[in-house]
Write a protein that holds these residues in place. Sequence first.
Motif, PDB file in Angstrom:
ATOM      1  N   ILE A 191     106.996  97.819   8.957  1.00  0.00           N
ATOM      2  CA  ILE A 191     105.854  98.650   8.547  1.00  0.00           C
ATOM      3  C   ILE A 191     104.699  98.429   9.518  1.00  0.00           C
ATOM      4  N   ASN A 192     104.466  97.160   9.839  1.00  0.00           N
ATOM      5  CA  ASN A 192     103.428  96.794  10.786  1.00  0.00           C
ATOM      6  C   ASN A 192     103.627  97.519  12.123  1.00  0.00           C
ATOM      7  N   LEU A 193     104.870  97.496  12.595  1.00  0.00           N
ATOM      8  CA  LEU A 193     105.173  98.147  13.878  1.00  0.00           C
ATOM      9  C   LEU A 193     104.935  99.657  13.802  1.00  0.00           C
TER      10      LEU A 193
ATOM     11  N   VAL B 274     103.055 101.443  11.600  1.00  0.00           N
ATOM     12  CA  VAL B 274     101.647 101.815  11.411  1.00  0.00           C
ATOM     13  C   VAL B 274     100.852 101.555  12.688  1.00  0.00           C
ATOM     14  N   CYS B 275     101.120 100.400  13.308  1.00  0.00           N
ATOM     15  CA  CYS B 275     100.405 100.041  14.539  1.00  0.00           C
ATOM     16  C   CYS B 275     100.661 101.085  15.624  1.00  0.00           C
ATOM     17  N   SER B 276     101.919 101.513  15.735  1.00  0.00           N
ATOM     18  CA  SER B 276     102.253 102.501  16.766  1.00  0.00           C
ATOM     19  C   SER B 276     101.606 103.848  16.456  1.00  0.00           C
TER      20      SER B 276
ATOM     21  N   ASP C  82      99.017 104.353  14.827  1.00  0.00           N
ATOM     22  CA  ASP C  82      97.585 104.189  14.992  1.00  0.00           C
ATOM     23  C   ASP C  82      97.168 104.322  16.453  1.00  0.00           C
ATOM     24  N   ARG C  83      97.986 103.784  17.346  1.00  0.00           N
ATOM     25  CA  ARG C  83      97.585 103.727  18.745  1.00  0.00           C
ATOM     26  C   ARG C  83      98.127 104.852  19.614  1.00  0.00           C
ATOM     27  N   LEU C  84      99.280 105.389  19.221  1.00  0.00           N
ATOM     28  CA  LEU C  84      99.920 106.374  20.101  1.00  0.00           C
ATOM     29  C   LEU C  84      99.043 107.588  20.454  1.00  0.00           C
TER      30      LEU C  84
ATOM     31  N   VAL D 105     109.498  99.371  23.524  1.00  0.00           N
ATOM     32  CA  VAL D 105     109.925  98.050  23.033  1.00  0.00           C
ATOM     33  C   VAL D 105     109.803  97.993  21.520  1.00  0.00           C
ATOM     34  N   HIS D 106     108.659  98.442  21.006  1.00  0.00           N
ATOM     35  CA  HIS D 106     108.441  98.343  19.563  1.00  0.00           C
ATOM     36  C   HIS D 106     109.408  99.233  18.791  1.00  0.00           C
ATOM     37  N   ILE D 107     109.634 100.444  19.299  1.00  0.00           N
ATOM     38  CA  ILE D 107     110.570 101.342  18.613  1.00  0.00           C
ATOM     39  C   ILE D 107     111.984 100.761  18.666  1.00  0.00           C
ATOM     40  N   SER D 108     112.308 100.098  19.776  1.00  0.00           N
ATOM     41  CA  SER D 108     113.656  99.545  19.893  1.00  0.00           C
ATOM     42  C   SER D 108     113.938  98.540  18.778  1.00  0.00           C
ATOM     43  N   ILE D 109     112.907  97.795  18.377  1.00  0.00           N
ATOM     44  CA  ILE D 109     113.103  96.824  17.286  1.00  0.00           C
ATOM     45  C   ILE D 109     113.454  97.562  16.000  1.00  0.00           C
ATOM     46  N   LEU D 110     112.764  98.700  15.770  1.00  0.00           N
ATOM     47  CA  LEU D 110     113.062  99.496  14.579  1.00  0.00           C
ATOM     48  C   LEU D 110     114.483 100.057  14.658  1.00  0.00           C
TER      49      LEU D 110
ATOM     50  N   LEU E 153     102.768  86.201  23.971  1.00  0.00           N
ATOM     51  CA  LEU E 153     102.416  87.385  24.764  1.00  0.00           C
ATOM     52  C   LEU E 153     101.408  88.255  24.021  1.00  0.00           C
ATOM     53  N   HIS E 154     101.622  88.437  22.705  1.00  0.00           N
ATOM     54  CA  HIS E 154     100.691  89.272  21.942  1.00  0.00           C
ATOM     55  C   HIS E 154      99.316  88.634  21.863  1.00  0.00           C
ATOM     56  N   ALA E 155      99.315  87.305  21.646  1.00  0.00           N
ATOM     57  CA  ALA E 155      98.022  86.624  21.522  1.00  0.00           C
ATOM     58  C   ALA E 155      97.240  86.796  22.813  1.00  0.00           C
TER      59      ALA E 155
HETATM   60  C1  HEM Z   1     109.412  90.863  17.717  1.00  0.00           C
HETATM   61  C2  HEM Z   1     108.604  91.831  17.737  1.00  0.00           C
HETATM   62  C3  HEM Z   1     107.789  92.338  18.898  1.00  0.00           C
HETATM   63  C4  HEM Z   1     108.066  92.345  20.238  1.00  0.00           C
HETATM   64  C5  HEM Z   1     109.293  91.791  20.939  1.00  0.00           C
HETATM   65  C6  HEM Z   1     106.964  92.946  20.912  1.00  0.00           C
HETATM   66  C7  HEM Z   1     106.867  93.122  22.279  1.00  0.00           C
HETATM   67  C8  HEM Z   1     105.722  93.488  22.937  1.00  0.00           C
HETATM   68  C9  HEM Z   1     105.535  93.483  24.333  1.00  0.00           C
HETATM   69  C10 HEM Z   1     106.596  93.051  25.326  1.00  0.00           C
HETATM   70  C11 HEM Z   1     104.286  93.879  24.601  1.00  0.00           C
HETATM   71  C12 HEM Z   1     103.671  94.034  25.987  1.00  0.00           C
HETATM   72  C13 HEM Z   1     102.886  92.797  26.306  1.00  0.00           C
HETATM   73  C14 HEM Z   1     102.495  92.732  27.761  1.00  0.00           C
HETATM   74  O1  HEM Z   1     102.450  93.773  28.420  1.00  0.00           O
HETATM   75  O2  HEM Z   1     102.223  91.619  28.216  1.00  0.00           O
HETATM   76  C15 HEM Z   1     103.657  94.167  23.360  1.00  0.00           C
HETATM   77  C16 HEM Z   1     102.354  94.612  23.213  1.00  0.00           C
HETATM   78  C17 HEM Z   1     101.792  94.945  22.010  1.00  0.00           C
HETATM   79  N1  HEM Z   1     102.356  94.773  20.759  1.00  0.00           N
HETATM   80 FE1  HEM Z   1     104.183  94.075  20.371  1.00  0.00          FE
HETATM   81  N2  HEM Z   1     106.052  93.333  19.985  1.00  0.00           N
HETATM   82  C18 HEM Z   1     106.523  92.967  18.739  1.00  0.00           C
HETATM   83  C19 HEM Z   1     105.895  93.155  17.525  1.00  0.00           C
HETATM   84  C20 HEM Z   1     104.676  93.783  17.369  1.00  0.00           C
HETATM   85  C21 HEM Z   1     104.125  94.125  16.115  1.00  0.00           C
HETATM   86  C22 HEM Z   1     104.761  93.857  14.753  1.00  0.00           C
HETATM   87  C23 HEM Z   1     102.961  94.738  16.365  1.00  0.00           C
HETATM   88  C24 HEM Z   1     102.083  95.290  15.288  1.00  0.00           C
HETATM   89  C25 HEM Z   1     100.857  95.430  15.297  1.00  0.00           C
HETATM   90  C26 HEM Z   1     102.754  94.755  17.799  1.00  0.00           C
HETATM   91  C27 HEM Z   1     101.652  95.255  18.473  1.00  0.00           C
HETATM   92  C28 HEM Z   1     101.480  95.253  19.826  1.00  0.00           C
HETATM   93  C29 HEM Z   1     100.310  95.741  20.493  1.00  0.00           C
HETATM   94  C30 HEM Z   1      99.112  96.369  19.839  1.00  0.00           C
HETATM   95  C31 HEM Z   1     100.506  95.558  21.869  1.00  0.00           C
HETATM   96  C32 HEM Z   1      99.565  95.909  22.998  1.00  0.00           C
HETATM   97  C33 HEM Z   1      99.807  97.326  23.379  1.00  0.00           C
HETATM   98  C34 HEM Z   1      98.836  97.803  24.371  1.00  0.00           C
HETATM   99  O3  HEM Z   1      97.651  97.862  24.042  1.00  0.00           O
HETATM  100  O4  HEM Z   1      99.239  98.165  25.476  1.00  0.00           O
HETATM  101  N3  HEM Z   1     103.831  94.170  18.382  1.00  0.00           N
HETATM  102  N4  HEM Z   1     104.562  93.922  22.346  1.00  0.00           N
END
Ligand code: HEM
Lengths: 440, 284
Positions: free
Chosen positions: A79-81, A83-85, A87-89, A167-172, B240-242
């Motif tokens: 759900i987090n993924l 809604v977050c997507s 929200d931002r897309l 990446v996020h969609i792939s998890i879904l 990475l997210h942090a």
């Molecule tokens: C296991 C689960 C997840 C994986 C493997 C993953 C993977 C990634 C990766 C690889 C990035 C790019 C980071 C970079 O460029 O250094 C990213 C960015 C990000 N992720 Fe995730 N993610 C996960 C879960 C989530 C979830 C649950 C959220 C929900 C809020 C989230 C929100 C974001 C956001 C907001 C960004 C930054 C996007 C941007 O502004 O460009 N991620 N994630």
Amino acid sequence: MKNKNPIWSFFASVKLALFTLFILSTTSIIGTIIPQKEASHWYIERYGEKMANIFASLSFTPDMYSSAWFTSLLALLCINLIVCSLDRLPGVWRQIKADNLATPLARLESMTPQYRWQLSGQGNEIGRLLAASLGSIGWQAELRDREDGTLLFAQKGAMTRLGVYIVHISILVILAGATIGAMLGYKASIMLPETTSTEVAYTQGTHTPVNLGFEVRCDHFNIEYYDNGMPKSYRSQLSILEEGKVVTKKAIVVNDPLTYKGITFYQSSYEPFSDFMVTVTNNNNGLSETEIIPYQQQQTLPKSGLQIGVISADGRGQSASKMKIWFTDNDGEPSLFWLDNGSQTTVQRSKNNYTVSVKQMYATGLQVAKDPGIWLVYIGCGLMLFGLVIAFFTSHQRIWLFIQKESEGKCSLLMTGTANKNKAGFAKTFQHLTERIPKA
Amino acid sequence: MDSSQLIGITTFTYLFSTILYAAFFIFKSDRLGSIATIFTAAAFLIQTAGIGLRWLESYQLGIGRAPLTNMYESVVFFAWTIILIYLIIEWKFKTKIIGTFAVPFAFLAMAYASFAKGITKEIVPLIPALQSNWLIAHVVTCFIGYAAFAVAAGLGIMYLIKNTSETRQSTDNSSLLGTLPALQVLDDIIHKTMVFGFLWLSVGIITGAIWANSAWGTYWSWDPKETWSLITWFLYAITLHARYTRGWGGTRIAWLSIFGFISVIFTYYGVNFLLSGLHSYGSS
Ligand code: HEM
């Protein structure tokens, strides 16, 4: 920006993502310490009645990873993924589709890196010249004559902004595939003696029979060994039958299963029997008979009246590698000889000459899996790697070149640019561009 | 000369490399630094030859398989990958001092492979479940990931040491720690190394799942080793997210690189010895 609903903001936040991932990783540890999928009495023996009850009530046992609370955590992540997507897309899409030729001069002047120089000529002529020159080094530029001057814009990799979302969609996608597999598929097993067939497998755990919808037959099973005695391969020759007719055949080994109509058969175990298959051929008249006989019992072959028996066997554990055969055609002393498992030999008797072969009987243990979600899982994995490469190693780079009339026949130029990632790398690219752009 | 002799030699040469890098760190002599690099590169070549020879020997024994399938071979490959990644970083970022913190990991891994009890160096044939190209892909990719995380952790330790000393006293470039790269540079290399490791760990987990599916018909069974690799993956995803969305950097990321590597070690050794599961082949 419209006012955000607080529930929406909660589910869209990255803080929640960090929290969920953290809780998932710490709670996952529990199931690696407490063995999973054991029977309830096993837990009582190991941990005592009281602890076993506590574990069971917390769903730590017998299968924590499919418990309600653990799957809820995974659902929360999804759900987090989502809604977050969502929200931002829209914002990301606006950035990709932005009209970069409308960027106000004030913003361009505030960007770094910057490069300024002067050229003589008319604003839009210079513009066309520079656009051609940028184009020749791989930066396709657009041009617009504005009130305050002429603006050139070129970009690379706008779509790479979507990498993270892939990446996020792939998890879904992976989790959807897993859910489909869990709901519509099954894992079962069969212990299938050689030469027999079945239509039924029994599910793991509950041992409920499932009908395969066709027959699977084990024609032949054999084990090969290395010289040092370690097993080298387990091989089952399988046939699939529909309405009694063989429709497909395959010899399966571990790591190379047979799939038919979405059901896959894996070589997983075996069981040696104390029965032997003997084949005796009379080389004078060509008459051949095959019979399955028990260990250490003399048998008469029904058609020819020949008598045969396996009187002892040698091998590892329950698997025989060679057998001592007792054989007679009731014409003289019986023959006694050793024969390797699965091999044949010629026996010369007073009148006739026979070919005898012997093989120990086995049952092959097959793992049977139906998983209609597997393709989604694999597609999801592919998407994830694709998305990771884009997210990590590519960036959206933008270059602007602003041409302003200074005095008659003279223009001042401002070149600037940004990249959403790898700023240091972009600074070098920019430096490079400034060196190659015409300056006089 | 057989492969285990060559690999045995590598253990000592990596010890010597460690000493050279430490001497370079203390005396800051550029010549020592160059010697350390040349020496490490030579040791790396010897190790490469050793691994190649072991591969060849397996064919001579009629077994014919990549040298990547038991604890001994995987630890040797792990050390090899650490040195490879380190040499690339040294070449790319032009900083030798990092060797003081990265090469010891390779030495420790080699020492473990060579001297620990219960590790067999014999080339044994593969049981049927392990005869798969996916397995090779799985081991190679996981260990590239692990090695990158080892280097990131070494850099993390370096960051923390330098950071403490900088907050305690005013930075004095002539001091021992003054020779370390600037904190921002370290922070950047740590991040890049972790990103690299994360990508390979992801490939490693995926190829492992494909292998499991072709051998047993389940791509994921929550076996302790699988679960721990997922925990490790989550930890780095959190990191990475942090960093990316909450702007974490510096000390916190340095600590996370160390925690992440502890999780890697546990996935790698701990699970084999403390927990039970499908991957128990690694314990022999
Ligand atoms: C296991 C689960 C997840 C994986 C493997 C993953 C993977 C990634 C990766 C690889 C990035 C790019 C980071 C970079 O460029 O250094 C990213 C960015 C990000 N992720 Fe995730 N993610 C996960 C879960 C989530 C979830 C649950 C959220 C929900 C809020 C989230 C929100 C974001 C956001 C907001 C960004 C930054 C996007 C941007 O502004 O460009 N991620 N994630």
